[in-house]
Design an enzyme around this catalytic site. Structure first.
Site, mmCIF file in Angstrom:
data_model
loop_
_atom_site.group_PDB
_atom_site.id
_atom_site.type_symbol
_atom_site.label_atom_id
_atom_site.label_comp_id
_atom_site.label_asym_id
_atom_site.label_seq_id
_atom_site.Cartn_x
_atom_site.Cartn_y
_atom_site.Cartn_z
ATOM 1 N N ASN A 13 0.881 -1.164 0.000
ATOM 2 C CA ASN A 13 0.000 0.000 0.000
ATOM 3 C C ASN A 13 0.919 1.213 0.000
ATOM 4 O OD1 ASN A 13 -1.841 2.019 0.450
ATOM 5 N ND2 ASN A 13 -2.194 1.511 2.600
ATOM 6 N N LYS A 15 0.327 4.315 -0.426
ATOM 7 C CA LYS A 15 -0.216 5.567 0.138
ATOM 8 C C LYS A 15 0.113 6.748 -0.794
ATOM 9 C CE LYS A 15 0.147 3.432 4.605
ATOM 10 N NZ LYS A 15 0.155 3.590 6.050
ATOM 11 N N HIS A 98 -9.341 2.074 4.489
ATOM 12 C CA HIS A 98 -8.079 2.185 5.225
ATOM 13 C C HIS A 98 -8.264 3.171 6.379
ATOM 14 C CE1 HIS A 98 -3.957 3.138 6.232
ATOM 15 N NE2 HIS A 98 -3.656 1.963 5.714
ATOM 16 N N GLU A 100 -6.537 5.476 7.461
ATOM 17 C CA GLU A 100 -6.224 6.882 7.128
ATOM 18 C C GLU A 100 -7.410 7.541 6.416
ATOM 19 O OE1 GLU A 100 -2.560 5.958 5.148
ATOM 20 O OE2 GLU A 100 -1.693 5.426 7.083
ATOM 21 N N GLU A 170 -5.803 -4.308 10.388
ATOM 22 C CA GLU A 170 -4.763 -3.314 10.615
ATOM 23 C C GLU A 170 -5.042 -2.546 11.904
ATOM 24 O OE1 GLU A 170 -2.578 -2.467 6.678
ATOM 25 O OE2 GLU A 170 -4.034 -0.896 7.024
ATOM 26 N N GLY A 176 2.333 2.532 10.594
ATOM 27 C CA GLY A 176 3.343 3.576 10.409
ATOM 28 C C GLY A 176 4.019 4.002 11.705
ATOM 29 N N SER A 216 3.115 -1.969 10.250
ATOM 30 C CA SER A 216 4.552 -2.107 10.494
ATOM 31 C C SER A 216 5.077 -3.516 10.226
ATOM 32 C CB SER A 216 4.905 -1.659 11.911
ATOM 33 O OG SER A 216 4.549 -0.306 12.102
HETATM 34 P P1 PGA Z 1 2.764 0.397 7.570
HETATM 35 O O1 PGA Z 1 1.339 0.642 6.889
HETATM 36 O O2 PGA Z 1 3.263 -0.937 7.066
HETATM 37 O O3 PGA Z 1 3.612 1.541 7.118
HETATM 38 O O4 PGA Z 1 2.546 0.381 9.046
HETATM 39 C C1 PGA Z 1 0.438 -0.397 6.708
HETATM 40 C C2 PGA Z 1 -0.819 0.130 6.084
HETATM 41 O O5 PGA Z 1 -1.240 1.235 6.429
HETATM 42 O O6 PGA Z 1 -1.419 -0.544 5.230
#
Ligand code: PGA
Length: 255
Positions: A13, A15, A98, A100, A170, A176, A216
């Site tokens: 992903n 982003k 997601h 976000e 998630e 992140g 992560s």
């Molecule tokens: P990350 O993001 O691996 O940077 O924690 C995962 C995601 O948001 O899909």
């Protein structure tokens, strides 16, 4: 990874990262690095990168996904992208709900559900994200939160369609942040999601659904997370932007 019922799916992903020329360069590194994968490999990229991503991955084992879509076929929705637009390009997957999007762009389970149904109707495979906030975990309501999201996000989605849907667990506190859920925590919630699907549909349907962990996940912890029986793959943010790390995760999922 000993997965008898399901093939692992590793999805990047990206982003809001990578311009089209940067996307081309990254995929040109990723494609040869994952060519022998024994799992499904997907790169979900910004809309403006889709065209070059589809071109670079044409005829390879890397599939391309978008990071969102609208539920209407067309109309006055400035700035939005329809499922038909993605489908015509050759996009196969789409990330939906997601955290976000939920956190910064006001998405709700209702809009995630509308997008999920629209994506499935158009023949796109949705990757529907669910997960609890840190505060919710601390209050010990993780299961309630997840059960509610699963029920609402998949409302009115048929058994046939849910089998084409990937669920990404998630935990919001792990995205992140460098804080990964432990493999046991990931397994506990992914197992809970499967049980919730069995209740809503049937055990046969629940066994067919791919449930990823995201938050992560990286080349250092992928092996352990993916060793869990209900963790069928990963949705990878940061580590998907570095070909070497992404390829190492794909390798872990191919074992
Ligand atoms: P990350 O993001 O691996 O940077 O924690 C995962 C995601 O948001 O899909």
């Amino acid at each position: 990874m000993d997965k008898t019922k399901r093939k692992a799916v590793i999805a990047g992903n990206w982003k809001m990262n990578k311009t089209p020329s940067e996307a081309k360069a990254l995929l040109e590194e990723i494609v040869p690095a994952v060519k022998d994968a024994d799992c499904e490999v997907i790169a979900c990229v910004p809309y403006v990168d889709l065209s070059v991503a589809l071109e670079v991955t044409k005829g390879t084992n890397v599939k391309i996904g978008a990071e969102n879509c609208h539920w209407a076929e067309s109309g006055a929705f400035t700035g939005e992208i329809s499922t038909g637009m993605l489908k015509e390009m050759g996009v196969e997957y789409v990330v939906l709900g997601h955290s976000e999007r939920r956190q910064y762009f006001g998405e709700t389970d209702e809009t995630v559900n509308k997008r999920t149904k629209a994506a499935l109707a158009a023949g796109l495979k949705p990757i529907v994200c669910v997960g609890e906030l840190l505060w919710e975990r601390e209050c010990d309501i993780t299961e309630e939160v997840i059960a509610r999201q699963i029920k609402l996000d998949l409302f009115d989605v048929s058994a046939e369609d849910v089998k084409k849907t990937i669920i990404a667990y998630e935990p919001v506190w792990a995205i992140g942040t460098g804080k990964t859920a432990t493999a046991d925590q990931a397994e506990e919630v992914c197992g809970f999601i499967r049980a919730a699907l069995a209740k809503l549909y049937s055990q046969e349907v629940a066994d067919a659904v791919t449930i990823q962990y995201g938050g992560s996940m990286n080349d250092g912890n992928a092996d352990e997370l993916l060793s869990k029986v209900n963790v069928d793959g990963g949705l990878i943010g940061g580590a998907s932007l570095i070909a070497e790390k992404f390829a190492a995760i794909v390798k872990a999922a191919s074992k």
